[in-house]
Write a protein that holds these residues in place. Sequence first.
Motif, PDB file in Angstrom:
ATOM      1  N   LEU A   1       0.825  -1.204   0.000  1.00  0.00           N
ATOM      2  CA  LEU A   1       0.000   0.000   0.000  1.00  0.00           C
ATOM      3  C   LEU A   1       0.862   1.259   0.000  1.00  0.00           C
ATOM      4  O   LEU A   1       1.949   1.286   0.582  1.00  0.00           O
ATOM      5  CB  LEU A   1      -0.897   0.029   1.236  1.00  0.00           C
ATOM      6  N   ALA A   2       0.348   2.299  -0.628  1.00  0.00           N
ATOM      7  CA  ALA A   2       0.967   3.624  -0.563  1.00  0.00           C
ATOM      8  C   ALA A   2      -0.160   4.639  -0.553  1.00  0.00           C
ATOM      9  O   ALA A   2      -1.159   4.474  -1.256  1.00  0.00           O
ATOM     10  CB  ALA A   2       1.893   3.864  -1.748  1.00  0.00           C
ATOM     11  N   ALA A   3      -0.030   5.681   0.244  1.00  0.00           N
ATOM     12  CA  ALA A   3      -1.114   6.663   0.364  1.00  0.00           C
ATOM     13  C   ALA A   3      -0.536   8.044   0.587  1.00  0.00           C
ATOM     14  O   ALA A   3       0.596   8.204   1.048  1.00  0.00           O
ATOM     15  CB  ALA A   3      -2.044   6.286   1.520  1.00  0.00           C
ATOM     16  N   THR A   4      -1.331   9.062   0.242  1.00  0.00           N
ATOM     17  CA  THR A   4      -0.959  10.446   0.519  1.00  0.00           C
ATOM     18  C   THR A   4      -2.115  11.143   1.212  1.00  0.00           C
ATOM     19  O   THR A   4      -3.273  10.744   1.093  1.00  0.00           O
ATOM     20  CB  THR A   4      -0.655  11.249  -0.773  1.00  0.00           C
ATOM     21  N   SER A   5      -1.801  12.224   1.931  1.00  0.00           N
ATOM     22  CA  SER A   5      -2.815  13.112   2.468  1.00  0.00           C
ATOM     23  C   SER A   5      -2.163  14.455   2.741  1.00  0.00           C
ATOM     24  O   SER A   5      -0.940  14.541   2.889  1.00  0.00           O
ATOM     25  CB  SER A   5      -3.430  12.547   3.750  1.00  0.00           C
ATOM     26  N   ASN A   6      -2.992  15.486   2.775  1.00  0.00           N
ATOM     27  CA  ASN A   6      -2.479  16.829   3.023  1.00  0.00           C
ATOM     28  C   ASN A   6      -2.497  17.180   4.502  1.00  0.00           C
ATOM     29  O   ASN A   6      -3.460  16.887   5.202  1.00  0.00           O
ATOM     30  CB  ASN A   6      -3.324  17.879   2.291  1.00  0.00           C
ATOM     31  N   THR A   7      -1.435  17.830   4.970  1.00  0.00           N
ATOM     32  CA  THR A   7      -1.461  18.430   6.289  1.00  0.00           C
ATOM     33  C   THR A   7      -2.360  19.657   6.229  1.00  0.00           C
ATOM     34  O   THR A   7      -2.319  20.430   5.277  1.00  0.00           O
ATOM     35  CB  THR A   7      -0.047  18.858   6.711  1.00  0.00           C
ATOM     36  N   LEU A   8      -3.213  19.832   7.222  1.00  0.00           N
ATOM     37  CA  LEU A   8      -4.099  20.989   7.224  1.00  0.00           C
ATOM     38  C   LEU A   8      -3.280  22.276   7.293  1.00  0.00           C
ATOM     39  O   LEU A   8      -2.328  22.372   8.058  1.00  0.00           O
ATOM     40  CB  LEU A   8      -5.053  20.916   8.421  1.00  0.00           C
ATOM     41  N   PRO A   9      -3.632  23.282   6.501  1.00  0.00           N
ATOM     42  CA  PRO A   9      -2.848  24.516   6.458  1.00  0.00           C
ATOM     43  C   PRO A   9      -2.627  25.144   7.822  1.00  0.00           C
ATOM     44  O   PRO A   9      -1.532  25.624   8.125  1.00  0.00           O
ATOM     45  CB  PRO A   9      -3.685  25.435   5.562  1.00  0.00           C
ATOM     46  N   GLY A  10      -3.639  25.152   8.677  1.00  0.00           N
ATOM     47  CA  GLY A  10      -3.503  25.767   9.984  1.00  0.00           C
ATOM     48  C   GLY A  10      -2.665  24.973  10.951  1.00  0.00           C
ATOM     49  O   GLY A  10      -2.391  25.446  12.056  1.00  0.00           O
ATOM     50  N   ARG A  11      -2.242  23.763  10.572  1.00  0.00           N
ATOM     51  CA  ARG A  11      -1.485  22.923  11.475  1.00  0.00           C
ATOM     52  C   ARG A  11      -0.113  22.571  10.925  1.00  0.00           C
ATOM     53  O   ARG A  11       0.553  21.672  11.443  1.00  0.00           O
ATOM     54  CB  ARG A  11      -2.255  21.608  11.738  1.00  0.00           C
ATOM     55  N   LEU A  12       0.318  23.251   9.866  1.00  0.00           N
ATOM     56  CA  LEU A  12       1.593  22.908   9.253  1.00  0.00           C
ATOM     57  C   LEU A  12       2.756  23.018  10.221  1.00  0.00           C
ATOM     58  O   LEU A  12       3.718  22.281  10.133  1.00  0.00           O
ATOM     59  CB  LEU A  12       1.852  23.801   8.031  1.00  0.00           C
ATOM     60  N   GLY A  13       2.678  23.951  11.161  1.00  0.00           N
ATOM     61  CA  GLY A  13       3.783  24.141  12.091  1.00  0.00           C
ATOM     62  C   GLY A  13       3.821  23.122  13.209  1.00  0.00           C
ATOM     63  O   GLY A  13       4.722  23.151  14.044  1.00  0.00           O
ATOM     64  N   GLU A  14       2.850  22.227  13.237  1.00  0.00           N
ATOM     65  CA  GLU A  14       2.765  21.284  14.341  1.00  0.00           C
ATOM     66  C   GLU A  14       3.264  19.886  13.970  1.00  0.00           C
ATOM     67  O   GLU A  14       2.911  18.891  14.573  1.00  0.00           O
ATOM     68  CB  GLU A  14       1.316  21.208  14.832  1.00  0.00           C
ATOM     69  N   GLY A  15       4.087  19.830  12.925  1.00  0.00           N
ATOM     70  CA  GLY A  15       4.720  18.557  12.595  1.00  0.00           C
ATOM     71  C   GLY A  15       3.790  17.599  11.906  1.00  0.00           C
ATOM     72  O   GLY A  15       3.148  17.925  10.923  1.00  0.00           O
TER      73      GLY A  15
END
Length: 367
Positions: A193-207
Amino acid sequence: MSSSSTAPGTGPLTGAEPLSLCSREPRVPADRLVAEMVPPPRFDSVRFSTYVPDAGRPSQTEAVRVLEGFAAGLGGAQPPGTGRRGLFGFGRSRASRTPAGPRGVYLDGGYGVGKTHLLASLWHAAPAEPARKAFGTFVELTNLVGALGFQETVRTLSGHSLLCIDEFELDDPGDTVLVSTLLGRLVEAGVALAATSNTLPGRLGEGRFAAADFLREIQGLSAHFRTLRIDGEDYRHRGLPKAPAPFTDEEVAKAARATAGASLDGFPQLLEHLARVHPSRYGALTDGVTAVCLTGVRPVPDQSTALRLVVLADRLYDREVPVLASGLPFDRLFSEEMLNGGYRKKYFRAMSRLTALAREAEGLVTP
């Protein structure tokens, strides 16, 4: 890309009325859904060698290195019927145990850092026949389950060596549980399996916010995934100005008539039409369309309409169909309430992709 021999926007008027998406009501058989589980046209030719890492973002270079090794490790898998397969190619009988280590990889990062490029490159690099590897978005996978039924989907995909899922969604608990259960069955069958997802813009600084959410949602599968964090800015807008200003209704209509294969619709009417077409058919809705021309773009009125527009934006982006519009710019489609709500990552992705397609459409308008 346009299949017309005349460059869009540069030739004479075609003399024919433009197509209308609102007049189309496509029917898509289930076997087409399975056959189309390959990287979309935009990613037909991408490879690890064509990915250009940002020199200031070492995580991008590291992701390429790890994924190349992941793909190479799939080479020793046994064909279906000879026993379950280990992720890194160690064939085993049903009585043997799974090799230690992750059976999948999860690409975690912000918008436009090239996750889909890398996921498609992994699909292309995997040493298996196209019929034994699958690529699709989370939405397309849930549509497949709806069309085939859960058990038939398990049977169909269990013979694959690799399943790549782009844009794994964490905002719909029902669909997430459904796909998580499906993935569990596929892992048991030896599918990598391989998957992607986006980090939420407002949480980018939280790793690793998106990674933590993803691993929590798939619970029992979490041990099978190695997380790769990919940092960077949205390449679609790197060094580019903000969303292009919309054109006039007259300019959009003229460009539609001058471009073979273009469609022309009022934006409000198209939104109403999307409510009558199942999202699994939005790709078929754009079959043969070289450019989408829209008049009267305005804020999307409600959440259901907005989510349908997100799916259409994804299908247009996948198929490299430029979008020319009048009215409001695409970065003003969604209200502040929507952009701060539970579906915000979808809306940010749609704005990013529609803005990129709007830039590609600027050449349709002649001075």
